[in-house]
Scaffold this active site. Structure first.
Site, PDB file in Angstrom:
ATOM      1  N   ARG A   1       1.153  -3.811   8.251  1.00  0.00           N
ATOM      2  CA  ARG A   1      -0.146  -3.154   8.450  1.00  0.00           C
ATOM      3  C   ARG A   1      -0.300  -2.059   7.403  1.00  0.00           C
ATOM      4  NH1 ARG A   1      -1.259  -1.244  14.500  1.00  0.00           N
ATOM      5  NH2 ARG A   1       0.343   0.271  13.994  1.00  0.00           N
TER       6      ARG A   1
ATOM      7  N   ASP B   1       7.706   2.412  17.092  1.00  0.00           N
ATOM      8  CA  ASP B   1       7.663   1.475  15.966  1.00  0.00           C
ATOM      9  C   ASP B   1       8.825   0.494  16.085  1.00  0.00           C
ATOM     10  OD1 ASP B   1       8.178   0.298  13.329  1.00  0.00           O
ATOM     11  OD2 ASP B   1       6.604   1.633  12.649  1.00  0.00           O
TER      12      ASP B   1
END
Ligand code: PRP
Ligand code: URA
Length: 214
Positions: free
Chosen positions: A109, A205
């Site tokens: 991303r 994450d």
């Protein structure tokens, strides 16, 4: 059973999966334990996700006599981790299905826009006749998943399932709108996304926690 709000989603909430997901969410969980838990949850999920695979009869010679057995029909299925974090789910599933092939899709991303950027694609030949399991622990905005499935379809894949550990409502909705034919399996459906595109409550994450790159 499909989710009441999202017909494309099945939440696999077996007690062992719920237990392990809760340890995974804990910020104190070490990289070593995180890696092991991701593999274990993926393996438990694969057991459920494969329950409708077709089988064909085979003859088996036991030490005592001939009998009828069964084997999974068709070409070997393909696990497709989305790099990086999807790699963490491969080993657990491959222990259950050692004959599975592995393809790879590299997508990250873009930091500010959260737009997915594809940088790698390699899958086994004969895609039109295979079952594909796309693997990524996190389904957040859904951008990476939509692009991964689109790339697989462009390469000829027709039977695709998406396996993730934690999904957001936004991600499930976006993937369902773009690819309604792709069933999504998640260990948990979380509440929302924050303004940086992280899942809440989530687990942080996934790539960084798996590979210790925080
Ligand atoms: C994470 C995650 C998914 C993606 C999900 O990867 O593993 O691939 O984000 O987000 P989305 O649904 O909003 O697209 P990331 O971009 O952090 O790449 P990395 O695994 O290489 O660190
Ligand atoms: N990617 C992650 O690793 N975690 C999130 O919460 C969202 C995207």
């Amino acid at each position: 059973m499909p989710h009441p709000t999202f017909p494309n989603l099945t939440v696999l909430d077996h007690p062992l999966i719920q237990h392990k997901i809760s340890i995974l969410r804990d910020r104190r969980t070490s990289t070593r334990d995180f890696k092991q838990l991701v593999n274990e949850i993926a393996m438990l999920m694969a057991f459920e996700v494969t329950k409708d695979l077709p089988v064909v009869p085979v003859d088996v010679e036991t030490p005592l006599e001939q009998t009828r057995g069964y084997q999974v029909a068709g070409k070997k299925l393909v696990l497709v981790p989305i790099l990086r974090a999807g790699l963490g789910m491969v080993e657990g599933i491959a222990q259950l299905i050692p004959s599975a092939r592995v393809g790879h899709i590299g997508i990250y991303r873009e930091h500010d826009t959260l737009t997915p950027v594809e940088y790698y694609f390699k899958i086994p030949a004969g895609g039109d006749a295979r079952d594909f399991f796309v693997l990524d622990p996190m389904l957040a905005t859904g951008g990476s998943a939509v692009d991964a499935v689109s790339a697989l379809k462009k390469a000829g894949a027709q039977r695709i399932r998406f396996l993730c550990l934690v999904a957001s409502p936004e991600g499930v909705g976006k993937l369902g709108a773009a690819h309604p034919d792709v069933p999504v399996y998640a260990a948990a459906l979380d509440r929302a996304l924050n303004d940086k595109g992280y899942i809440l409550p989530g687990l942080g994450d996934a790539g960084d926690r798996l590979f210790g790159t925080r």
